[in-house]
Design a protein around this motif. Sequence first.
Motif, PDB file in Angstrom:
ATOM      1  N   ALA A  69      39.431  52.309  30.491  1.00  0.00           N
ATOM      2  CA  ALA A  69      38.430  51.334  30.992  1.00  0.00           C
ATOM      3  C   ALA A  69      39.000  50.279  31.426  1.00  0.00           C
ATOM      4  O   ALA A  69      40.167  49.815  31.122  1.00  0.00           O
ATOM      5  CB  ALA A  69      37.457  51.317  29.901  1.00  0.00           C
ATOM      6  N   TYR A  70      38.204  49.526  32.280  1.00  0.00           N
ATOM      7  CA  TYR A  70      38.724  48.173  32.815  1.00  0.00           C
ATOM      8  C   TYR A  70      37.568  47.111  32.203  1.00  0.00           C
ATOM      9  O   TYR A  70      36.529  47.363  31.799  1.00  0.00           O
ATOM     10  CB  TYR A  70      38.360  48.015  34.386  1.00  0.00           C
ATOM     11  CG  TYR A  70      39.260  48.739  35.217  1.00  0.00           C
ATOM     12  CD1 TYR A  70      40.668  48.048  35.153  1.00  0.00           C
ATOM     13  CD2 TYR A  70      39.450  50.094  35.233  1.00  0.00           C
ATOM     14  CE1 TYR A  70      41.816  48.563  35.848  1.00  0.00           C
ATOM     15  CE2 TYR A  70      40.375  50.814  35.819  1.00  0.00           C
ATOM     16  CZ  TYR A  70      41.347  50.250  36.280  1.00  0.00           C
ATOM     17  OH  TYR A  70      42.466  50.800  37.046  1.00  0.00           O
ATOM     18  N   GLN A  71      38.342  45.953  31.540  1.00  0.00           N
ATOM     19  CA  GLN A  71      37.521  45.117  31.084  1.00  0.00           C
ATOM     20  C   GLN A  71      37.648  43.560  31.749  1.00  0.00           C
ATOM     21  O   GLN A  71      38.747  43.279  32.035  1.00  0.00           O
ATOM     22  CB  GLN A  71      38.127  44.909  29.505  1.00  0.00           C
ATOM     23  CG  GLN A  71      37.500  43.812  28.669  1.00  0.00           C
ATOM     24  CD  GLN A  71      37.838  43.855  27.109  1.00  0.00           C
ATOM     25  OE1 GLN A  71      37.434  44.688  26.462  1.00  0.00           O
ATOM     26  NE2 GLN A  71      39.059  43.364  26.870  1.00  0.00           N
ATOM     27  N   LEU A  72      36.797  42.744  31.875  1.00  0.00           N
ATOM     28  CA  LEU A  72      36.738  41.560  32.166  1.00  0.00           C
ATOM     29  C   LEU A  72      36.692  40.455  31.177  1.00  0.00           C
ATOM     30  O   LEU A  72      35.486  40.801  30.299  1.00  0.00           O
ATOM     31  CB  LEU A  72      35.653  41.559  33.271  1.00  0.00           C
ATOM     32  CG  LEU A  72      35.841  40.366  34.135  1.00  0.00           C
ATOM     33  CD1 LEU A  72      36.951  40.567  35.260  1.00  0.00           C
ATOM     34  CD2 LEU A  72      34.675  40.011  35.116  1.00  0.00           C
ATOM     35  N   LEU A  85      33.759  47.054  31.848  1.00  0.00           N
ATOM     36  CA  LEU A  85      33.332  47.127  33.156  1.00  0.00           C
ATOM     37  C   LEU A  85      33.496  48.717  33.369  1.00  0.00           C
ATOM     38  O   LEU A  85      32.676  49.433  32.694  1.00  0.00           O
ATOM     39  CB  LEU A  85      34.172  46.681  34.394  1.00  0.00           C
ATOM     40  CG  LEU A  85      34.270  45.075  34.333  1.00  0.00           C
ATOM     41  CD1 LEU A  85      35.334  44.532  35.419  1.00  0.00           C
ATOM     42  CD2 LEU A  85      32.970  44.491  34.629  1.00  0.00           C
ATOM     43  N   TRP A  86      33.886  49.272  34.405  1.00  0.00           N
ATOM     44  CA  TRP A  86      33.788  50.729  34.636  1.00  0.00           C
ATOM     45  C   TRP A  86      34.903  51.755  34.001  1.00  0.00           C
ATOM     46  O   TRP A  86      35.954  51.039  33.660  1.00  0.00           O
ATOM     47  CB  TRP A  86      33.987  51.055  36.127  1.00  0.00           C
ATOM     48  CG  TRP A  86      35.097  50.555  36.957  1.00  0.00           C
ATOM     49  CD1 TRP A  86      36.274  51.128  37.144  1.00  0.00           C
ATOM     50  CD2 TRP A  86      35.431  49.289  37.291  1.00  0.00           C
ATOM     51  NE1 TRP A  86      37.250  50.660  37.870  1.00  0.00           N
ATOM     52  CE2 TRP A  86      36.689  49.230  37.801  1.00  0.00           C
ATOM     53  CE3 TRP A  86      34.350  48.275  37.815  1.00  0.00           C
ATOM     54  CZ2 TRP A  86      37.148  48.440  38.806  1.00  0.00           C
ATOM     55  CZ3 TRP A  86      35.106  47.199  38.411  1.00  0.00           C
ATOM     56  CH2 TRP A  86      36.489  47.205  38.807  1.00  0.00           C
ATOM     57  N   ASN A 104      28.466  31.246  41.096  1.00  0.00           N
ATOM     58  CA  ASN A 104      28.394  32.449  40.219  1.00  0.00           C
ATOM     59  C   ASN A 104      29.570  33.377  40.531  1.00  0.00           C
ATOM     60  O   ASN A 104      29.952  33.333  41.744  1.00  0.00           O
ATOM     61  CB  ASN A 104      27.028  33.164  40.411  1.00  0.00           C
ATOM     62  CG  ASN A 104      25.879  32.551  39.919  1.00  0.00           C
ATOM     63  OD1 ASN A 104      26.133  31.767  38.738  1.00  0.00           O
ATOM     64  ND2 ASN A 104      24.623  32.576  40.480  1.00  0.00           N
ATOM     65  N   LEU A 105      30.035  34.097  39.663  1.00  0.00           N
ATOM     66  CA  LEU A 105      31.111  35.088  39.995  1.00  0.00           C
ATOM     67  C   LEU A 105      30.617  36.387  40.179  1.00  0.00           C
ATOM     68  O   LEU A 105      29.771  36.920  39.253  1.00  0.00           O
ATOM     69  CB  LEU A 105      32.125  35.003  38.855  1.00  0.00           C
ATOM     70  CG  LEU A 105      33.352  36.101  39.121  1.00  0.00           C
ATOM     71  CD1 LEU A 105      34.292  35.801  39.904  1.00  0.00           C
ATOM     72  CD2 LEU A 105      33.976  36.323  37.627  1.00  0.00           C
ATOM     73  N   VAL A 106      31.010  37.361  41.240  1.00  0.00           N
ATOM     74  CA  VAL A 106      30.713  38.453  41.622  1.00  0.00           C
ATOM     75  C   VAL A 106      31.966  39.163  41.591  1.00  0.00           C
ATOM     76  O   VAL A 106      32.819  39.009  42.416  1.00  0.00           O
ATOM     77  CB  VAL A 106      29.886  38.507  42.941  1.00  0.00           C
ATOM     78  CG1 VAL A 106      29.502  40.006  43.207  1.00  0.00           C
ATOM     79  CG2 VAL A 106      28.395  37.767  42.824  1.00  0.00           C
ATOM     80  N   VAL A 107      31.997  40.511  41.001  1.00  0.00           N
ATOM     81  CA  VAL A 107      33.061  41.460  40.889  1.00  0.00           C
ATOM     82  C   VAL A 107      32.396  42.743  41.602  1.00  0.00           C
ATOM     83  O   VAL A 107      31.539  43.183  40.963  1.00  0.00           O
ATOM     84  CB  VAL A 107      33.530  41.644  39.584  1.00  0.00           C
ATOM     85  CG1 VAL A 107      34.811  42.477  39.582  1.00  0.00           C
ATOM     86  CG2 VAL A 107      33.650  40.192  38.970  1.00  0.00           C
ATOM     87  N   ILE A 108      33.080  43.168  42.673  1.00  0.00           N
ATOM     88  CA  ILE A 108      32.612  44.655  43.237  1.00  0.00           C
ATOM     89  C   ILE A 108      34.026  45.452  43.084  1.00  0.00           C
ATOM     90  O   ILE A 108      35.130  45.064  43.616  1.00  0.00           O
ATOM     91  CB  ILE A 108      32.408  44.435  44.643  1.00  0.00           C
ATOM     92  CG1 ILE A 108      31.245  43.340  44.768  1.00  0.00           C
ATOM     93  CG2 ILE A 108      31.976  45.814  45.402  1.00  0.00           C
ATOM     94  CD1 ILE A 108      30.781  43.094  46.200  1.00  0.00           C
ATOM     95  N   TYR A 115      29.118  43.674  39.743  1.00  0.00           N
ATOM     96  CA  TYR A 115      28.679  42.671  38.473  1.00  0.00           C
ATOM     97  C   TYR A 115      28.726  41.350  39.040  1.00  0.00           C
ATOM     98  O   TYR A 115      29.379  40.751  39.687  1.00  0.00           O
ATOM     99  CB  TYR A 115      29.880  42.941  37.464  1.00  0.00           C
ATOM    100  CG  TYR A 115      29.886  44.413  36.882  1.00  0.00           C
ATOM    101  CD1 TYR A 115      29.742  45.144  35.925  1.00  0.00           C
ATOM    102  CD2 TYR A 115      31.053  45.104  37.602  1.00  0.00           C
ATOM    103  CE1 TYR A 115      29.764  46.246  35.490  1.00  0.00           C
ATOM    104  CE2 TYR A 115      31.188  46.398  37.354  1.00  0.00           C
ATOM    105  CZ  TYR A 115      30.666  46.917  36.150  1.00  0.00           C
ATOM    106  OH  TYR A 115      30.778  48.351  36.020  1.00  0.00           O
ATOM    107  N   ALA A 116      27.595  40.540  38.234  1.00  0.00           N
ATOM    108  CA  ALA A 116      27.699  39.090  38.583  1.00  0.00           C
ATOM    109  C   ALA A 116      27.571  38.471  37.038  1.00  0.00           C
ATOM    110  O   ALA A 116      27.173  38.745  36.341  1.00  0.00           O
ATOM    111  CB  ALA A 116      26.399  38.786  39.299  1.00  0.00           C
ATOM    112  N   PHE A 117      28.311  37.206  37.205  1.00  0.00           N
ATOM    113  CA  PHE A 117      28.247  36.360  35.946  1.00  0.00           C
ATOM    114  C   PHE A 117      27.954  34.878  36.501  1.00  0.00           C
ATOM    115  O   PHE A 117      28.561  34.269  37.374  1.00  0.00           O
ATOM    116  CB  PHE A 117      29.696  36.333  35.366  1.00  0.00           C
ATOM    117  CG  PHE A 117      30.208  37.894  35.226  1.00  0.00           C
ATOM    118  CD1 PHE A 117      29.984  38.474  33.936  1.00  0.00           C
ATOM    119  CD2 PHE A 117      30.858  38.461  36.194  1.00  0.00           C
ATOM    120  CE1 PHE A 117      30.237  39.825  33.666  1.00  0.00           C
ATOM    121  CE2 PHE A 117      31.220  40.022  35.928  1.00  0.00           C
ATOM    122  CZ  PHE A 117      30.963  40.523  34.593  1.00  0.00           C
ATOM    123  N   ALA A 118      27.361  34.071  35.413  1.00  0.00           N
ATOM    124  CA  ALA A 118      27.204  32.891  35.687  1.00  0.00           C
ATOM    125  C   ALA A 118      28.405  32.072  35.210  1.00  0.00           C
ATOM    126  O   ALA A 118      28.721  32.264  33.877  1.00  0.00           O
ATOM    127  CB  ALA A 118      25.932  32.242  34.948  1.00  0.00           C
TER     128      ALA A 118
END
Length: 186
Positions: A69-72, A85-86, A104-108, A115-118
């Motif tokens: 899996a992927y992790q942030l 993540l996925w 905000n950070l958006v990860v596609i 995914y979105a993060f403040a």
Amino acid sequence: MGQKAKVTVSRWPLGMIWQRHYLIWIVLICICFGGWWGCARPSSEAIVPIPEMETVVKMQFLPEWDEGAYQLIIHNKSGQFKTKLWSNWGPATRASFYLTPDNNLVVIGSGGNVYAFAIGHHYSPTKLDINKDLNSADGMDWRFIGTTDGRGSIQFTPASEGKECIDLLGAGTLPYSKPFHSQHWC
């Protein structure tokens, strides 16, 4: 007269098994711990710097018992946030990173995972609800930061060195950054 040999009998039923076979138990414990350690730590990691927000993002690939899996992990001066993540499924190895006007950070991710993060200066990073918390309807005002790609060795490519592309891998369409969609690979 000779002294009698003192025999100690364990009151714990497994005590005798432990006493007689402790080396086997030690080897088994080491094997189990080694297997856990190999699956719990990331095999690959890419650093995504966001200097204007004093934030560092780590994209990690975690080998797990299944495919992985992927992790942030997001770090700023106020704290840290970690999220899975996925799961690793075939070609889904790419992630595009964006900074919104609201900081905000958006990860596609590949296949349309969004995914979105403040990540503000004065609070710890938190996960946002992509449908409620983003003010941009189409993502055209987001600033492209760069991409990460890879499984065995994740690499970060900043926007200045790579092209913006979101590989949907047949997942349809997204409302965000439409000109940069690819139905296949980037």
